[in-house]
Design an enzyme around this catalytic site. Structure first.
Site: not given
Ligand code: NAP
Length: 289
Positions: A50, A94, A117
């Site tokens: 990412k 994460q 997200d």
């Protein structure tokens, strides 16, 4: 029939190119803060990818690695600090987190405008209510793939296998928003194959290798395989691809289908977040007024 394979790598490459162009057009590069807690090796690989793609798209990599034994209060304070920092236009935590931490409580500290997200309760609520907001990356990527091959979603019967907050639930909501008739299957579904066989569009995100076989696919259906499993012979998905490609009209391969779309949509969300909330501090970082 042999299914058309949907090339997620090619679509993701195009999205990344579009994102890089959009970044150029912004008054300042977006800043993505990736928070990783502990040293889970799979998470480390995902976050590295990412960050690399974020930099390749011209964005600022504002990585924050945190120790695996960090307290809930300290982790919350770091997120609050990033939330208040105008140089940080996007925040990603994460998952999974170490078990002593309350992941939902930490994620909910991310302001909706920086929630790239799309996993906060606020973002999930906006999606459920059909209001604008940042959408979870994997289901958003699936929608782009479906659009890419021109699947008519309005009126189609879409079956989603899986009801996780990360994939299944937002996928179902996005398909509903596009006027599909949506059925959601989960571990208590009585006859999974029979339900899947109703689908014009079948999205499988169960985390069980090969759970959908040829008996679960209507001839000509579009099948999206979200599952990823590392095996001795490489990556495979939740769909028994060897069988299903003989029946489906279109199928995403694993690897090379949904996987590449997830990071591409994260980059897309990062640009969207920055455009929603341009920051005066980062504006000067490109020397523009
Ligand atoms: P998850 O949180 O474990 O959720 C799995 C869902 O599948 C649950 O809702 C579960 O039902 C359901 N399920 C499990 N066994 C089932 C069965 N036998 N029949 C019907 N439904 C069943 O997983 P996730 O995070 O959604 O991820 C799903 C898969 O997608 C995993 O393989 C993951 O690695 C992959 N993934 C890929 C990407 C990508 O970028 N390609 C991104 C995210 C995830 P219950 O709710 O009843 O337990």
């Amino acid at each position: 029939m042999t299914a058309t394979l949907i090339d997620g790598r090619a679509v993701a490459a195009r999205v990344r190119k579009e994102v890089a162009r959009d970044v150029e057009a912004l008054p300042a590069p977006p800043g993505l803060a990736t928070i990783i807690i502990g040293d889970d090796p799979a998470s480390a690989i995902y976050v590295r990818n990412k960050r690399r793609q974020c930099v390749e798209a011209g964005m600022r990599d504002l990585h924050r690695p945190l120790p695996g034994d960090i307290s809930q209060a300290r982790a919350a304070a770091v997120i609050d600090e990033l939330a208040a920092d105008p140089a940080v236009t996007a925040i990603l935590v994460q998952l999974p987190l170490p078990p002593h931490l309350d992941a939902a409580a930490l994620i909910d500290r991310i302001p909706p405008g920086k929630d790239v997200d799309g996993l906060t309760a606020g973002s999930a609520g906006r999606l459920a209510l059909g209001r604008p907001g940042l959408r979870p990356c994997t289901p958003a990527g699936v929608l782009v793939l479906l659009d890419e091959i021109g699947v008519e979603l309005a009126g189609a019967h879409a079956v989603v296998v899986g009801r996780s907050d990360l994939v299944g639930k937002p996928m179902a909501a996005l398909l509903l928003q596009r006027h599909a008739t949506v059925t959601v299957c989960h571990s208590r579904t009585r006859d999974l194959a029979a339900t899947c066989r109703l689908a014009d569009v079948l999205v499988v995100a169960a985390g069980v290798p090969g759970i959908v076989g040829v008996d679960g696919v209507k001839p000509g259906a579009t099948v999206i395989d979200v599952g990823i499993h590392r095996t001795g012979t490489g990556l495979r998905g939740d769909v028994d691809a060897d069988q299903v490609r003989e029946v489906a009209g279109a199928l995403t391969p694993v690897p090379g289908g949904v996987g590449p779309m997830t990071i591409a949509m994260l980059l897309r969300n990062t640009v969207t977040a920055a455009a929603l909330c341009p920051s005066p501090d980062t504006a000067s970082s490109r020397g523009r007024p």
